[in-house]
Design a protein around this motif. Sequence first.
Motif, short mmCIF file in Angstrom:
data_model
loop_
_atom_site.label_atom_id
_atom_site.label_comp_id
_atom_site.label_asym_id
_atom_site.label_seq_id
_atom_site.Cartn_x
_atom_site.Cartn_y
_atom_site.Cartn_z
N UNK A 21 -29.77 -16.37 -94.10
CA UNK A 21 -28.92 -15.17 -94.20
C UNK A 21 -27.44 -15.52 -94.15
N UNK A 22 -27.11 -16.60 -93.46
CA UNK A 22 -25.69 -16.98 -93.35
C UNK A 22 -25.11 -17.34 -94.72
N UNK A 23 -25.97 -17.70 -95.66
CA UNK A 23 -25.51 -18.05 -97.00
C UNK A 23 -25.47 -16.88 -97.98
N UNK A 24 -25.85 -15.68 -97.50
CA UNK A 24 -25.88 -14.51 -98.40
C UNK A 24 -24.49 -13.87 -98.52
N UNK A 25 -24.34 -12.99 -99.49
CA UNK A 25 -23.12 -12.20 -99.62
C UNK A 25 -23.27 -10.97 -98.73
N UNK A 26 -22.21 -10.62 -98.01
CA UNK A 26 -22.25 -9.48 -97.10
C UNK A 26 -21.27 -8.41 -97.57
N UNK A 27 -21.71 -7.16 -97.49
CA UNK A 27 -20.87 -6.03 -97.91
C UNK A 27 -20.63 -5.09 -96.75
N UNK A 28 -19.56 -4.33 -96.84
CA UNK A 28 -19.24 -3.30 -95.87
C UNK A 28 -20.41 -2.31 -95.78
N UNK A 29 -20.91 -2.07 -94.55
CA UNK A 29 -22.11 -1.26 -94.36
C UNK A 29 -21.94 0.23 -94.62
N UNK A 30 -20.72 0.71 -94.75
CA UNK A 30 -20.53 2.16 -94.91
C UNK A 30 -21.13 2.68 -96.22
N UNK A 31 -21.36 1.79 -97.20
CA UNK A 31 -21.92 2.24 -98.48
C UNK A 31 -23.33 2.80 -98.37
N UNK A 32 -24.05 2.37 -97.34
CA UNK A 32 -25.45 2.80 -97.24
C UNK A 32 -25.65 3.83 -96.13
N UNK A 33 -24.57 4.47 -95.68
CA UNK A 33 -24.69 5.49 -94.63
C UNK A 33 -24.50 6.87 -95.22
N UNK A 34 -25.08 7.88 -94.57
CA UNK A 34 -24.84 9.27 -94.96
C UNK A 34 -23.38 9.63 -94.65
N UNK A 35 -22.94 10.81 -95.12
CA UNK A 35 -21.52 11.18 -95.01
C UNK A 35 -21.03 11.17 -93.56
N UNK A 36 -21.81 11.75 -92.64
CA UNK A 36 -21.35 11.83 -91.25
C UNK A 36 -21.44 10.45 -90.58
N UNK A 37 -22.54 9.73 -90.86
CA UNK A 37 -22.75 8.43 -90.22
C UNK A 37 -21.70 7.41 -90.69
N UNK A 38 -21.19 7.61 -91.90
CA UNK A 38 -20.20 6.69 -92.46
C UNK A 38 -18.96 6.57 -91.57
N UNK A 39 -18.65 7.69 -90.89
CA UNK A 39 -17.46 7.70 -90.03
C UNK A 39 -17.59 6.74 -88.84
N UNK A 40 -18.82 6.45 -88.45
CA UNK A 40 -19.01 5.69 -87.21
C UNK A 40 -19.66 4.33 -87.45
N UNK A 41 -19.96 4.03 -88.71
CA UNK A 41 -20.66 2.77 -89.01
C UNK A 41 -19.65 1.66 -89.25
N UNK A 42 -19.70 0.64 -88.41
CA UNK A 42 -18.79 -0.49 -88.56
C UNK A 42 -19.60 -1.78 -88.51
N UNK A 43 -20.24 -2.09 -89.64
CA UNK A 43 -20.99 -3.34 -89.71
C UNK A 43 -21.03 -3.82 -91.16
N UNK A 44 -21.75 -4.91 -91.38
CA UNK A 44 -21.87 -5.45 -92.74
C UNK A 44 -23.34 -5.56 -93.09
#
Length: 225
Positions: A21-44
């Motif tokens: 997994x360390x060799x994978x590409x990582x993206x900002x996690x907010x893309x896969x959260x619902x509208x309300x959850x997006x406000x509080x999601x801080x991961x990749x």
Amino acid sequence: MMITLSSVLTPGQVQKVTHLASGLTWHDGTHTAGAAARQVKRNEQADLSGATGTFIKKLLQEAVETHPVLRAAAQPRRFSPLMISRASNGGGYGRHIDNAFMGSGDRRLRTDLSFTLFLSDPSAYEGGELAVETAAGEHLAKPEAGDLVLYPSTTLHEVRPVTAGERIVCVGWIESAVRDAAAREILFDLENLRATLAQQHTAQSPEMLTLSKTISNLLRLWGDA
Ligand code: NI
């Protein structure tokens, strides 16, 4: 009901997955959260679309989907695609409720149960507890790498900020064939009883046959095919 399943992955599998997994590409996690959850999601989130991602997904899917205790507790009908998330530098996922439905078309599912399969050793990060709110109070989970926490998707929950180190987990959702959580718990108790009785009785004994009949008939009453 919230349960922790120990050693869903062997230490060797954990090491293999985290290394790859360390060799994978990582993206900002907010893309896969619902509208309300997006406000509080801080991961990749790891991009699992390539060959390495596919290999990891298969390994994790196999371990999770065939686990006998998970199957007895969840009565799974469908599993969501798995995601791998990582958090560090104060990242986490604030208090939220998971979307009731996920995916589209044939892959659409109702989320009855959520799970987190921990991939990082708990000593490798500070904070990062999974906190689940239940009627009996808040439950905190920060188990060993390879352990899986299964909890109802109907609960408010959060991932506490990771204040040092790095926390990597695999998360997913289950649509259960038994929609009612109380009915699932009764079936889980009976499945556990069947496993215990099986140590003293043959499958053809009157006790085992009656218990198997009861479990099957409750599934007919409470379950969806
Ligand atoms: Ni969640």
